[in-house]
Design a protein around this motif. Sequence first.
Motif, PDB file in Angstrom:
ATOM      1  N   PHE A 129       4.438  -5.318 -49.996  1.00 54.98           N
ATOM      2  CA  PHE A 129       5.494  -5.691 -50.933  1.00 54.98           C
ATOM      3  C   PHE A 129       6.077  -4.415 -51.544  1.00 54.98           C
ATOM      4  CE2 PHE A 129       2.476  -9.253 -50.892  1.00 54.98           C
ATOM      5  CZ  PHE A 129       3.325 -10.324 -50.599  1.00 54.98           C
ATOM      6  N   PRO A 130       6.920  -3.719 -50.813  1.00 58.02           N
ATOM      7  CA  PRO A 130       7.462  -2.442 -51.298  1.00 58.02           C
ATOM      8  C   PRO A 130       8.222  -2.589 -52.616  1.00 58.02           C
ATOM      9  CG  PRO A 130       8.247  -2.952 -49.066  1.00 58.02           C
ATOM     10  CD  PRO A 130       7.452  -4.105 -49.518  1.00 58.02           C
ATOM     11  N   GLY A 131       7.984  -1.646 -53.506  1.00 56.18           N
ATOM     12  CA  GLY A 131       8.675  -1.654 -54.785  1.00 56.18           C
ATOM     13  C   GLY A 131       8.018  -2.491 -55.849  1.00 56.18           C
ATOM     14  N   MET A 132       6.928  -3.203 -55.494  1.00 58.21           N
ATOM     15  CA  MET A 132       6.239  -4.059 -56.456  1.00 58.21           C
ATOM     16  C   MET A 132       5.040  -3.326 -57.055  1.00 58.21           C
ATOM     17  SD  MET A 132       8.040  -6.752 -56.570  1.00 58.21           S
ATOM     18  CE  MET A 132       6.957  -7.578 -57.727  1.00 58.21           C
ATOM     19  N   ARG A 133       4.814  -3.564 -58.331  1.00 63.73           N
ATOM     20  CA  ARG A 133       3.682  -2.985 -59.058  1.00 63.73           C
ATOM     21  C   ARG A 133       2.777  -4.136 -59.482  1.00 63.73           C
ATOM     22  NH1 ARG A 133       2.848   1.608 -62.644  1.00 63.73           N
ATOM     23  NH2 ARG A 133       1.612   1.050 -64.488  1.00 63.73           N
ATOM     24  N   CYS A 134       1.564  -4.168 -58.934  1.00 67.50           N
ATOM     25  CA  CYS A 134       0.669  -5.302 -59.126  1.00 67.50           C
ATOM     26  C   CYS A 134      -0.344  -5.029 -60.238  1.00 67.50           C
ATOM     27  CB  CYS A 134      -0.060  -5.582 -57.811  1.00 67.50           C
ATOM     28  SG  CYS A 134      -1.068  -7.052 -57.859  1.00 67.50           S
ATOM     29  N   THR A 135      -0.527  -6.002 -61.126  1.00 68.19           N
ATOM     30  CA  THR A 135      -1.482  -5.871 -62.230  1.00 68.19           C
ATOM     31  C   THR A 135      -2.304  -7.143 -62.343  1.00 68.19           C
ATOM     32  OG1 THR A 135       0.062  -4.455 -63.469  1.00 68.19           O
ATOM     33  CG2 THR A 135      -1.755  -5.453 -64.699  1.00 68.19           C
ATOM     34  N   LEU A 136      -3.617  -7.008 -62.217  1.00 68.69           N
ATOM     35  CA  LEU A 136      -4.508  -8.152 -62.390  1.00 68.69           C
ATOM     36  C   LEU A 136      -4.899  -8.250 -63.858  1.00 68.69           C
ATOM     37  CD1 LEU A 136      -6.235 -10.446 -61.217  1.00 68.69           C
ATOM     38  CD2 LEU A 136      -8.025  -8.740 -60.750  1.00 68.69           C
ATOM     39  N   ALA A 137      -4.639  -9.403 -64.477  1.00 65.54           N
ATOM     40  CA  ALA A 137      -4.946  -9.617 -65.892  1.00 65.54           C
ATOM     41  C   ALA A 137      -6.290 -10.327 -66.013  1.00 65.54           C
ATOM     42  CB  ALA A 137      -3.849 -10.443 -66.549  1.00 65.54           C
ATOM     43  N   ILE A 138      -7.185  -9.754 -66.832  1.00 65.39           N
ATOM     44  CA  ILE A 138      -8.532 -10.297 -66.962  1.00 65.39           C
ATOM     45  C   ILE A 138      -8.901 -10.485 -68.440  1.00 65.39           C
ATOM     46  CG2 ILE A 138      -9.255  -9.245 -64.789  1.00 65.39           C
ATOM     47  CD1 ILE A 138     -10.748  -7.114 -66.465  1.00 65.39           C
ATOM     48  N   LEU A 139     -10.124 -10.913 -68.672  1.00 62.53           N
ATOM     49  CA  LEU A 139     -10.620 -11.209 -70.014  1.00 62.53           C
ATOM     50  C   LEU A 139     -10.368 -10.045 -70.967  1.00 62.53           C
ATOM     51  CD1 LEU A 139     -12.255 -13.430 -71.533  1.00 62.53           C
ATOM     52  CD2 LEU A 139     -14.312 -12.104 -70.969  1.00 62.53           C
ATOM     53  N   ALA A 140      -9.661 -10.327 -72.066  1.00 64.36           N
ATOM     54  CA  ALA A 140      -9.253  -9.269 -72.997  1.00 64.36           C
ATOM     55  C   ALA A 140     -10.434  -8.566 -73.648  1.00 64.36           C
ATOM     56  CB  ALA A 140      -8.333  -9.859 -74.072  1.00 64.36           C
ATOM     57  N   GLY A 141     -11.531  -9.285 -73.885  1.00 68.35           N
ATOM     58  CA  GLY A 141     -12.674  -8.696 -74.553  1.00 68.35           C
ATOM     59  C   GLY A 141     -13.287  -7.523 -73.811  1.00 68.35           C
ATOM     60  N   LEU A 142     -13.111  -7.462 -72.497  1.00 66.31           N
ATOM     61  CA  LEU A 142     -13.681  -6.371 -71.713  1.00 66.31           C
ATOM     62  C   LEU A 142     -13.050  -5.022 -72.060  1.00 66.31           C
ATOM     63  CD1 LEU A 142     -13.958  -8.117 -68.227  1.00 66.31           C
ATOM     64  CD2 LEU A 142     -15.810  -7.623 -69.836  1.00 66.31           C
ATOM     65  N   PHE A 143     -11.842  -5.056 -72.621  1.00 70.14           N
ATOM     66  CA  PHE A 143     -11.153  -3.812 -72.962  1.00 70.14           C
ATOM     67  C   PHE A 143     -11.576  -3.298 -74.333  1.00 70.14           C
ATOM     68  CE2 PHE A 143      -8.689  -5.897 -69.748  1.00 70.14           C
ATOM     69  CZ  PHE A 143      -8.309  -4.862 -68.916  1.00 70.14           C
ATOM     70  N   ARG A 144     -12.532  -3.973 -74.960  1.00 68.96           N
ATOM     71  CA  ARG A 144     -13.117  -3.502 -76.212  1.00 68.96           C
ATOM     72  C   ARG A 144     -14.472  -2.840 -75.968  1.00 68.96           C
ATOM     73  NH1 ARG A 144      -8.214  -3.668 -77.514  1.00 68.96           N
ATOM     74  NH2 ARG A 144      -7.364  -5.634 -78.329  1.00 68.96           N
ATOM     75  N   VAL A 145     -14.900  -2.778 -74.719  1.00 71.86           N
ATOM     76  CA  VAL A 145     -16.188  -2.185 -74.375  1.00 71.86           C
ATOM     77  C   VAL A 145     -16.012  -0.688 -74.127  1.00 71.86           C
ATOM     78  CG1 VAL A 145     -18.132  -2.198 -72.769  1.00 71.86           C
ATOM     79  CG2 VAL A 145     -16.967  -4.352 -73.354  1.00 71.86           C
ATOM     80  N   PRO A 146     -16.698   0.163 -74.868  1.00 74.91           N
ATOM     81  CA  PRO A 146     -16.539   1.611 -74.689  1.00 74.91           C
ATOM     82  C   PRO A 146     -16.876   2.053 -73.267  1.00 74.91           C
ATOM     83  CG  PRO A 146     -18.505   1.117 -75.983  1.00 74.91           C
ATOM     84  CD  PRO A 146     -17.742  -0.165 -75.865  1.00 74.91           C
ATOM     85  N   LEU A 147     -16.150   3.040 -72.788  1.00 77.96           N
ATOM     86  CA  LEU A 147     -16.282   3.611 -71.447  1.00 77.96           C
ATOM     87  C   LEU A 147     -15.848   2.632 -70.356  1.00 77.96           C
ATOM     88  CD1 LEU A 147     -19.666   5.589 -71.645  1.00 77.96           C
ATOM     89  CD2 LEU A 147     -17.351   6.425 -72.052  1.00 77.96           C
ATOM     90  N   PHE A 148     -16.377   1.417 -70.399  1.00 78.88           N
ATOM     91  CA  PHE A 148     -16.033   0.426 -69.382  1.00 78.88           C
ATOM     92  C   PHE A 148     -14.532   0.181 -69.345  1.00 78.88           C
ATOM     93  CE2 PHE A 148     -15.672  -4.029 -67.876  1.00 78.88           C
ATOM     94  CZ  PHE A 148     -16.298  -3.892 -66.633  1.00 78.88           C
TER      95      PHE A 148
END
Length: 326
Positions: A129-148
Amino acid sequence: MTKEKTQWKEFLETISVLQWVLTFLLLALFCIILMVYLLFTSLWPLSTLYFMWMVMDWETPERGGRRTAFVRKWRVWEQLRDFFPIKLVKTAELSPNKNYILGCHPHGIMSAGAFTCFSTESCGFTDMFPGMRCTLAILAGLFRVPLFREYIMGAGLCPVSKPSLVHLLSKSGKGNAVVIVIGGAAESLSSSPGANTVVVRHRKGFVRMALEFGADLVPVYSFGENELFQQVIFSDGSLGRRLQDLFKKIVGFAPCLFVGERLAVMPYRTPITTVVGSPISVPKCVTPTEEEVDHYHKLYMDALSKLFHEHKVSCGLPESHKLRII
């Protein structure tokens, strides 16, 4: 004729899958324990400085994250892909002049198809899919985990929260393909070999979001995802299911009692075919009515069902197999 794999190739694939499984199950917990432990050692300034920087960087995940091609192109993902193997199938073009919400089904236990196809470059999404930027959206709480959080942002993952989706669909230009595993934790509890059950009938938030920003909807189905693990399925109302639902309500994900082919956590070597369907054109309605949301939600469910039945035989399922939408 398929070339037989060498023992070295099989070893590399096994190690790659094992690290992915252990990352999924344990890395976040390990990162928390490590950073807290460092606070009580002579290295406490490192942990303290990181926590200070993390507070200042708190909103980065909801502003598009911090993806790096370096992580997405790791060779380990190619070994992960080949273990099953995992294949991405394109059925229609996606225009780089539009934004899309891709609803991926089913969740399975670990969403191997969604992760490999949309968070790594191993299955060729960018070339397909040329020109497309793909982003997988996951559980928001995981982005509050340090380093991870740094690791998953490097892979291009973002929170499945409203501020994050608003940013991706309205402040990042065109050519964005936001992938949401619609069924989430509830769907994982229905994951079992031979079962194709998706939780979407009462989930309309993604449709409302698509209408608010004029993002086309695209159904995606990962055939074989539910075949990777055996799971103990508790009946509705049982003590086991009530405990799972309680845990899901508090933490955001459901604890699944599953077992794999080897070492309890190694998945079965079952092919996964992730089929990207045709886009459903969605108009922009800043304040969509319930009737409009219901209309496009029905179109989406119909398109998902059609996608499943058109590709089920070529992906190894019998013609009589049905898709259960709950």
